[in-house]
Design a protein around this motif. Structure first.
Motif, mmCIF file in Angstrom:
data_model
loop_
_atom_site.group_PDB
_atom_site.id
_atom_site.type_symbol
_atom_site.label_atom_id
_atom_site.label_comp_id
_atom_site.label_asym_id
_atom_site.label_seq_id
_atom_site.Cartn_x
_atom_site.Cartn_y
_atom_site.Cartn_z
ATOM 1 N N TYR A 31 0.838 -1.192 0.000
ATOM 2 C CA TYR A 31 0.000 0.000 0.000
ATOM 3 C C TYR A 31 0.873 1.241 0.000
ATOM 4 O O TYR A 31 2.038 1.211 0.381
ATOM 5 N N GLU A 32 0.274 2.322 -0.463
ATOM 6 C CA GLU A 32 1.001 3.566 -0.655
ATOM 7 C C GLU A 32 0.895 4.445 0.588
ATOM 8 O O GLU A 32 -0.185 4.630 1.143
ATOM 9 N N ILE A 33 2.043 4.979 1.005
ATOM 10 C CA ILE A 33 2.094 5.886 2.149
ATOM 11 C C ILE A 33 2.570 7.237 1.660
ATOM 12 O O ILE A 33 3.526 7.327 0.887
ATOM 13 N N LYS A 34 1.902 8.275 2.117
ATOM 14 C CA LYS A 34 2.278 9.627 1.741
ATOM 15 C C LYS A 34 2.919 10.294 2.957
ATOM 16 O O LYS A 34 2.276 10.455 3.995
ATOM 17 N N GLU A 35 4.186 10.673 2.826
ATOM 18 C CA GLU A 35 4.915 11.346 3.896
ATOM 19 C C GLU A 35 5.347 12.714 3.387
ATOM 20 O O GLU A 35 6.330 12.834 2.663
ATOM 21 N N ASP A 37 5.616 15.405 0.970
ATOM 22 C CA ASP A 37 5.461 15.451 -0.487
ATOM 23 C C ASP A 37 5.808 14.134 -1.152
ATOM 24 O O ASP A 37 5.518 13.937 -2.326
ATOM 25 N N LYS A 38 6.436 13.229 -0.415
ATOM 26 C CA LYS A 38 6.897 11.972 -0.996
ATOM 27 C C LYS A 38 5.858 10.877 -0.837
ATOM 28 O O LYS A 38 5.077 10.868 0.107
ATOM 29 N N LYS A 39 5.872 9.941 -1.774
ATOM 30 C CA LYS A 39 5.033 8.752 -1.706
ATOM 31 C C LYS A 39 5.939 7.537 -1.798
ATOM 32 O O LYS A 39 6.898 7.529 -2.565
ATOM 33 N N ARG A 40 5.624 6.522 -1.004
ATOM 34 C CA ARG A 40 6.375 5.273 -1.082
ATOM 35 C C ARG A 40 5.425 4.115 -0.850
ATOM 36 O O ARG A 40 4.322 4.284 -0.331
ATOM 37 N N ILE A 78 -5.281 3.251 -2.300
ATOM 38 C CA ILE A 78 -3.934 3.182 -1.728
ATOM 39 C C ILE A 78 -3.354 1.775 -1.814
ATOM 40 O O ILE A 78 -2.139 1.613 -1.761
ATOM 41 N N LYS A 80 -1.951 -1.178 -3.627
ATOM 42 C CA LYS A 80 -1.358 -1.400 -4.948
ATOM 43 C C LYS A 80 -1.382 -2.866 -5.354
ATOM 44 O O LYS A 80 -1.533 -3.190 -6.522
#
Length: 111
Positions: A31-35, A37-40, A78, A80
């Motif tokens: 799953y996608e994490i938004k920290e 401005d970055k996404k990982r 979120i 993936k």
């Protein structure tokens, strides 16, 4: 009547999930994490404790000696990827008793 039946049959296929898993399966959810401005993409590997219809599912994993549970919506943007690692054999659809098990007792037989 024919138009209503076609409409209803079209709706039922629209809301079906593309993942076929059940309680007791070991899965890896990416799953996608938004920290800021970055996404990982982060993965969460554990055993499915419950699946609520076509809306959410709960995964439990052990991080050291502490049990961690996370609830995911099935059709969330979120998520993936969901990979089924092992299919487990359980007799219940919601395995809440799994929360009280420790060590070797917390194993689920594979199919």
């Amino acid at each position: 009547m024919k138009n209503i039946n076609e409409y209803l049959s079209g709706l039922s296929g629209k809301y079906k999930t593309k993942y076929a898993f059940k309680a007791g399966d070991t899965v890896n959810v990416d799953y996608e994490i938004k920290e800021g401005d970055k996404k990982r993409i982060q993965s969460f590997k554990g055993i499915i404790i419950k699946k609520q219809g076509n809306s959410t599912f709960t995964i439990r994993k052990f991080s050291g000696t502490i049990g961690v549970e996370r609830i995911f919506p099935i059709n969330s943007p979120i998520i993936k990827n969901i990979k089924i690692i092992m299919s487990g054999k359980v007799r219940r659809s919601k395995i809440y008793y799994f929360r009280n098990l420790r060590g070797k007792q917390a194993k689920i037989k594979s199919i």
